[in-house]
Write a protein that holds these residues in place. Structure first.
Motif, PDB file in Angstrom:
ATOM      1  N   TRP A   1     -34.674 -57.501  24.528  1.00 30.07           N
ATOM      2  CA  TRP A   1     -33.997 -56.525  25.385  1.00 30.07           C
ATOM      3  C   TRP A   1     -34.677 -55.158  25.332  1.00 30.07           C
ATOM      4  O   TRP A   1     -35.052 -54.598  26.367  1.00 30.07           O
ATOM      5  CB  TRP A   1     -32.528 -56.428  24.956  1.00 30.07           C
ATOM      6  CG  TRP A   1     -31.735 -55.349  25.632  1.00 30.07           C
ATOM      7  CD1 TRP A   1     -31.961 -54.798  26.874  1.00 30.07           C
ATOM      8  CD2 TRP A   1     -30.592 -54.659  25.104  1.00 30.07           C
ATOM      9  NE1 TRP A   1     -31.024 -53.829  27.143  1.00 30.07           N
ATOM     10  CE2 TRP A   1     -30.175 -53.718  26.093  1.00 30.07           C
ATOM     11  CE3 TRP A   1     -29.870 -54.764  23.908  1.00 30.07           C
ATOM     12  CZ2 TRP A   1     -29.075 -52.881  25.897  1.00 30.07           C
ATOM     13  CZ3 TRP A   1     -28.767 -53.936  23.723  1.00 30.07           C
ATOM     14  CH2 TRP A   1     -28.380 -53.006  24.697  1.00 30.07           C
ATOM     15  N   ILE A   2     -34.878 -54.621  24.143  1.00 26.35           N
ATOM     16  CA  ILE A   2     -35.328 -53.236  24.000  1.00 26.35           C
ATOM     17  C   ILE A   2     -36.838 -53.088  24.127  1.00 26.35           C
ATOM     18  O   ILE A   2     -37.345 -52.146  24.742  1.00 26.35           O
ATOM     19  CB  ILE A   2     -34.856 -52.652  22.659  1.00 26.35           C
ATOM     20  CG1 ILE A   2     -33.329 -52.680  22.566  1.00 26.35           C
ATOM     21  CG2 ILE A   2     -35.382 -51.231  22.460  1.00 26.35           C
ATOM     22  CD1 ILE A   2     -32.629 -51.853  23.631  1.00 26.35           C
ATOM     23  N   TYR A   3     -37.603 -54.011  23.531  1.00 24.84           N
ATOM     24  CA  TYR A   3     -39.058 -53.859  23.460  1.00 24.84           C
ATOM     25  C   TYR A   3     -39.806 -54.693  24.495  1.00 24.84           C
ATOM     26  O   TYR A   3     -40.680 -54.180  25.193  1.00 24.84           O
ATOM     27  CB  TYR A   3     -39.552 -54.214  22.048  1.00 24.84           C
ATOM     28  CG  TYR A   3     -38.984 -53.306  20.992  1.00 24.84           C
ATOM     29  CD1 TYR A   3     -39.456 -52.007  20.828  1.00 24.84           C
ATOM     30  CD2 TYR A   3     -37.948 -53.730  20.158  1.00 24.84           C
ATOM     31  CE1 TYR A   3     -38.929 -51.161  19.861  1.00 24.84           C
ATOM     32  CE2 TYR A   3     -37.409 -52.897  19.180  1.00 24.84           C
ATOM     33  CZ  TYR A   3     -37.904 -51.619  19.043  1.00 24.84           C
ATOM     34  OH  TYR A   3     -37.370 -50.788  18.103  1.00 24.84           O
TER      35      TYR A   3
ATOM     36  N   GLY B   1     -38.477 -56.246  27.186  1.00 24.57           N
ATOM     37  CA  GLY B   1     -37.961 -56.040  28.542  1.00 24.57           C
ATOM     38  C   GLY B   1     -37.715 -57.324  29.304  1.00 24.57           C
ATOM     39  O   GLY B   1     -37.517 -57.305  30.520  1.00 24.57           O
ATOM     40  N   SER B   2     -37.728 -58.456  28.608  1.00 25.78           N
ATOM     41  CA  SER B   2     -37.519 -59.748  29.274  1.00 25.78           C
ATOM     42  C   SER B   2     -36.078 -60.237  29.179  1.00 25.78           C
ATOM     43  O   SER B   2     -35.768 -61.350  29.578  1.00 25.78           O
ATOM     44  CB  SER B   2     -38.451 -60.802  28.661  1.00 25.78           C
ATOM     45  OG  SER B   2     -38.250 -60.890  27.263  1.00 25.78           O
TER      46      SER B   2
ATOM     47  N   ASN C   1     -31.671 -58.541  28.843  1.00 24.12           N
ATOM     48  CA  ASN C   1     -30.853 -57.344  29.031  1.00 24.12           C
ATOM     49  C   ASN C   1     -29.693 -57.345  28.040  1.00 24.12           C
ATOM     50  O   ASN C   1     -29.615 -58.201  27.159  1.00 24.12           O
ATOM     51  CB  ASN C   1     -30.353 -57.242  30.479  1.00 24.12           C
ATOM     52  CG  ASN C   1     -29.592 -58.499  30.905  1.00 24.12           C
ATOM     53  OD1 ASN C   1     -28.813 -59.060  30.120  1.00 24.12           O
ATOM     54  ND2 ASN C   1     -29.802 -58.940  32.136  1.00 24.12           N
ATOM     55  N   SER C   2     -28.807 -56.381  28.184  1.00 23.99           N
ATOM     56  CA  SER C   2     -27.715 -56.221  27.228  1.00 23.99           C
ATOM     57  C   SER C   2     -26.779 -57.430  27.202  1.00 23.99           C
ATOM     58  O   SER C   2     -26.107 -57.674  26.198  1.00 23.99           O
ATOM     59  CB  SER C   2     -26.919 -54.955  27.547  1.00 23.99           C
ATOM     60  OG  SER C   2     -26.418 -55.008  28.878  1.00 23.99           O
TER      61      SER C   2
END
Length: 435
Positions: free
Chosen positions: A376-378, A380-381, A383-384
């Protein structure tokens, strides 16, 4: 039993010392599963910096720990690693002594009920034996000290470890039958994180039962003892709050600590149920749903107290689990505290139904937390939604675990009084259904 406990403590301290000196310490201290906006060591350091500059630590929106914790580390900040290791060791010793004393009380109570013929003659297989209970205190200490959740909380210098220590000493003083120390430690735990307020009922029930057995309290004696314990608790809490005011000459800490806990303004991701829900919530409905979510911690206290009024220690275990699941900013350190008590209920194993499934759920979710966070954070593949899905699964696993132990406890109690083999009126085998 002292030698094995000392060995376990030395092993646990060595593991923590090695991790403190490794590169993993920095990584662990950043994990949102291990620290929260309430317990983060970075925020404590920020609060100390503001205090040294003569600025109120509560003037901004960074520091949310209690004033006593702030002043504790104001003098011990250079020895923080040692403080946290000693705190964990003291917590384990307190739990060890508490369970050891509880086993003695349990065995005496079991012997008394057998003499009074309260148990069915067919239920002797379910009775606890001294040999089976002998290693339980040591197992509890091991479950706490060597639990990866506890180790990570210590290495991250999460102040959750201090709250766990206070609760452990509260449990010890309660089981030892000291109303004054019990009320003082419960007040300190409530002062630290508010939610231990729900432990008031099981503590009072345990102390009342102990007093009833010791001095045969009458009706007036019952209410006198209840009022005394309540006054000791509220008086200790008032002293702590007033002392905090005198340290800071301000009431700002009330809004920054307790208002922050109850209103949940910081939606930093964690292993709790609040953050994602309120990130997606319309502001107009926020207050209503905050109240609904917060009431979960306190709502179950009354029905559970009614059902488990004769078993206050099991009630305390359930309440600790409920706090760790439904509090606004939970961490794995909260989970570690109630999980340490699982060996205490090992005699329920024959009635547990979902141990393997729940164990797999908790282990898999624990492993997937950092994976989905990275995606999610690094990367980008993801989401929350991905991270919150694992959070939900982890909490469902905890709920299933607690529910399973609750079912097993009630079933064992029923079999103790009605026999292990139940039959219908026509002589066929009966099934026990929990409603």
């Amino acid at each position: 039993m002292a030698a094995p406990l000392v060995l376990v403590v030395l092993v646990a301290v060595t593991i923590r010392a090695i991790l403190f000196r490794s590169s993993l310490a920095g990584i662990i201290s950043e994990r949102v599963e291990v620290v929260s906006p309430l317990s983060s060591w970075k925020r404590v350091v920020e609060g100390l910096s503001l205090l040294d500059l003569g600025v109120s630590p509560y003037s901004g929106d960074v520091f949310h720990e209690t004033p006593l914790t702030l002043y504790l580390f104001h003098f011990l900040v250079e020895y923080a690693e040692i403080v946290f290791m000693i705190t964990d060791a003291l917590t384990a010793v307190a739990l060890y002594l508490a369970v050891q004393e509880f086993n003695k009380v349990t065995f005496k109570k079991q012997k008394l009920l057998l003499e009074l013929k309260k148990y069915s003659p067919e239920s002797h297989d379910l009775l606890r034996s001294p040999t089976g209970m002998y290693y339980v205190p040591l197992k509890v200490a091991i479950f706490y000290l060597l639990n990866p959740y506890t180790i990570m909380s210590c290495v991250a210098k999460s102040t959750c470890a201090i709250n766990n220590a206070v609760i452990a000493f509260f449990i010890l003083s309660t089981i030892k039958g000291s109303p004054l120390l019990s009320a003082m430690f419960l007040a300190l735990a409530t002062y630290q994180s508010l939610y231990p307020l729900t432990l008031f009922t099981p503590a009072l029930l345990y102390l009342l039962q102990r007093e009833f057995i010791a001095v045969k309290l009458t009706g007036s004696g019952f209410w006198r003892f209840t009022c005394q314990y309540t006054c000791l608790y509220l008086g200790s809490l008032l002293v702590l709050i007033c002392h905090s005011f005198f340290l800071l000459s301000s009431w700002d800490f009330l809004q920054s600590v307790y208002g922050f806990i109850l209103s949940v303004p910081d939606l930093t991701p964690n292993i709790g149920l609040f953050w994602y829900f309120f990130a997606e919530m319309f502001e107009h409905f926020s207050l209503f749903f905050v109240c609904v979510f917060q009431i979960n911690v306190f709502f179950y206290a009354v029905p559970l107290a009614i059902k488990l009024k004769e078993h206050p220690m099991f009630l305390m275990f359930i309440q600790l689990a409920i706090i760790s699941i439904f509090k606004s900013y939970p961490t794995v350190g909260d989970v570690a505290l109630y999980m340490a008590f699982l060996p205490m209920w090992s005699h329920l194993s024959r009635f547990l139904r979902n141990v393997f499934i729940v164990s797999c759920m908790l282990v898999v979710c624990s492993l997937l937390f950092p994976v989905l966070w990275h995606l999610w954070i690094y990367a980008g593949s993801a989401n929350s939604n991905f991270y919150y899905a694992i959070t939900l699964s982890f909490n469902v696993g905890q709920i299933l675990l607690v529910s399973d132990y609750f079912y097993a406890f009630l079933r064992r109690e029923y079999h103790l009084h009605h026999g292990l083999y139940l039959t219908k009126k026509d002589g066929t085998e009966a099934a026990l259904v929990l409603k």
